[in-house]
Design a protein around this motif. Structure first.
Motif, mmCIF file in Angstrom:
data_model
loop_
_atom_site.group_PDB
_atom_site.id
_atom_site.type_symbol
_atom_site.label_atom_id
_atom_site.label_comp_id
_atom_site.label_asym_id
_atom_site.label_seq_id
_atom_site.Cartn_x
_atom_site.Cartn_y
_atom_site.Cartn_z
ATOM 1 N N ALA A 1 3.482 5.612 -5.787
ATOM 2 C CA ALA A 1 3.357 5.575 -7.244
ATOM 3 C C ALA A 1 2.280 6.529 -7.753
ATOM 4 N N SER A 2 1.289 6.809 -6.931
ATOM 5 C CA SER A 2 0.218 7.696 -7.368
ATOM 6 C C SER A 2 0.444 9.154 -6.961
ATOM 7 N N ASP A 3 1.551 9.422 -6.300
ATOM 8 C CA ASP A 3 1.857 10.783 -5.853
ATOM 9 C C ASP A 3 2.600 11.530 -6.960
ATOM 10 N N PRO A 4 2.020 12.591 -7.509
ATOM 11 C CA PRO A 4 2.695 13.328 -8.574
ATOM 12 C C PRO A 4 3.987 14.005 -8.109
ATOM 13 N N ALA A 5 4.149 14.162 -6.803
ATOM 14 C CA ALA A 5 5.360 14.802 -6.267
ATOM 15 C C ALA A 5 6.352 13.774 -5.722
ATOM 16 N N VAL A 6 6.239 12.525 -6.142
ATOM 17 C CA VAL A 6 7.077 11.463 -5.592
ATOM 18 C C VAL A 6 8.575 11.724 -5.780
ATOM 19 N N MET A 7 8.950 12.431 -6.818
ATOM 20 C CA MET A 7 10.375 12.684 -7.065
ATOM 21 C C MET A 7 11.025 13.522 -5.967
ATOM 22 N N GLU B 1 1.056 9.931 6.450
ATOM 23 C CA GLU B 1 0.983 10.988 5.434
ATOM 24 C C GLU B 1 -0.074 10.713 4.369
ATOM 25 N N TYR B 2 -0.146 9.469 3.892
ATOM 26 C CA TYR B 2 -1.050 9.124 2.806
ATOM 27 C C TYR B 2 -2.377 8.542 3.286
ATOM 28 N N LYS B 3 -2.516 8.379 4.584
ATOM 29 C CA LYS B 3 -3.780 7.920 5.188
ATOM 30 C C LYS B 3 -4.206 6.523 4.738
ATOM 31 N N PHE B 4 -3.275 5.583 4.746
ATOM 32 C CA PHE B 4 -3.646 4.197 4.468
ATOM 33 C C PHE B 4 -3.410 3.354 5.712
ATOM 34 N N THR B 5 -4.025 2.188 5.739
ATOM 35 C CA THR B 5 -3.908 1.276 6.870
ATOM 36 C C THR B 5 -3.469 -0.098 6.372
ATOM 37 N N ASP B 6 -3.142 -0.942 7.323
ATOM 38 C CA ASP B 6 -2.851 -2.338 6.998
ATOM 39 C C ASP B 6 -4.178 -3.037 6.724
ATOM 40 N N ILE B 7 -4.134 -4.288 6.320
ATOM 41 C CA ILE B 7 -5.351 -5.006 5.936
ATOM 42 C C ILE B 7 -6.321 -5.199 7.100
ATOM 43 N N ARG C 1 0.829 -1.206 0.000
ATOM 44 C CA ARG C 1 0.000 0.000 0.000
ATOM 45 C C ARG C 1 0.863 1.255 0.000
ATOM 46 N N ALA C 2 2.014 1.185 0.643
ATOM 47 C CA ALA C 2 2.944 2.317 0.616
ATOM 48 C C ALA C 2 3.463 2.540 -0.799
#
Length: 79
Positions: free
Chosen positions: A40-46, A61-67, A34-35
Motif C-alpha cells: 500500500a505504501s509502494d508508489p509503483a504498486v500498480m 523485497e520490502y525488508k520486513f519481518t514477522d512479529i 505487513r505485506a
C-alpha cells in the motif's frame, strides 16, 4: 499461517506455537498484514497488478519481518 483455528487444532496458542514442530516454518497473521502495508505504501504498486504475490518474497523485497523478527521462507509445495 498461524490462524486461531490452526493453533487450536494443534492444541497450542500464539505464545507456545514454537514448541510445535509442525509450526516451525509458519508465519503469524501479522506477516501478511505487513505485506499489505508495504504494498500500500509502494508508489509503483500498480506494476504488480494481476501478478500473484508471495509474502516471503515481498518480505525480502520490502525488508520486513514477522512479529518475532524472522523472515519466513517463501512457501513452496514439495514435489
Amino acid at each position: 499461517m498461524r490462524t486461531e483455528l490452526v493453533l487450536k487444532s494443534l492444541n497450542t496458542d500464539e505464545e507456545h506455537w514454537h514448541e510445535v514442530e509442525a509450526l516451525q516454518t509458519s508465519e503469524s497473521t501479522r506477516y501478511i498484514g505487513r505485506a499489505v502495508c508495504a504494498l500500500a505504501s509502494d508508489p509503483a504498486v500498480m506494476t504488480r497488478t494481476g501478478i500473484p504475490q508471495r509474502v516471503g518474497q515481498l518480505a525480502e523485497e520490502y525488508k520486513f519481518t514477522d512479529i518475532d523478527g524472522r523472515r519466513v521462507p517463501v512457501f513452496t509445495i514439495p514435489e
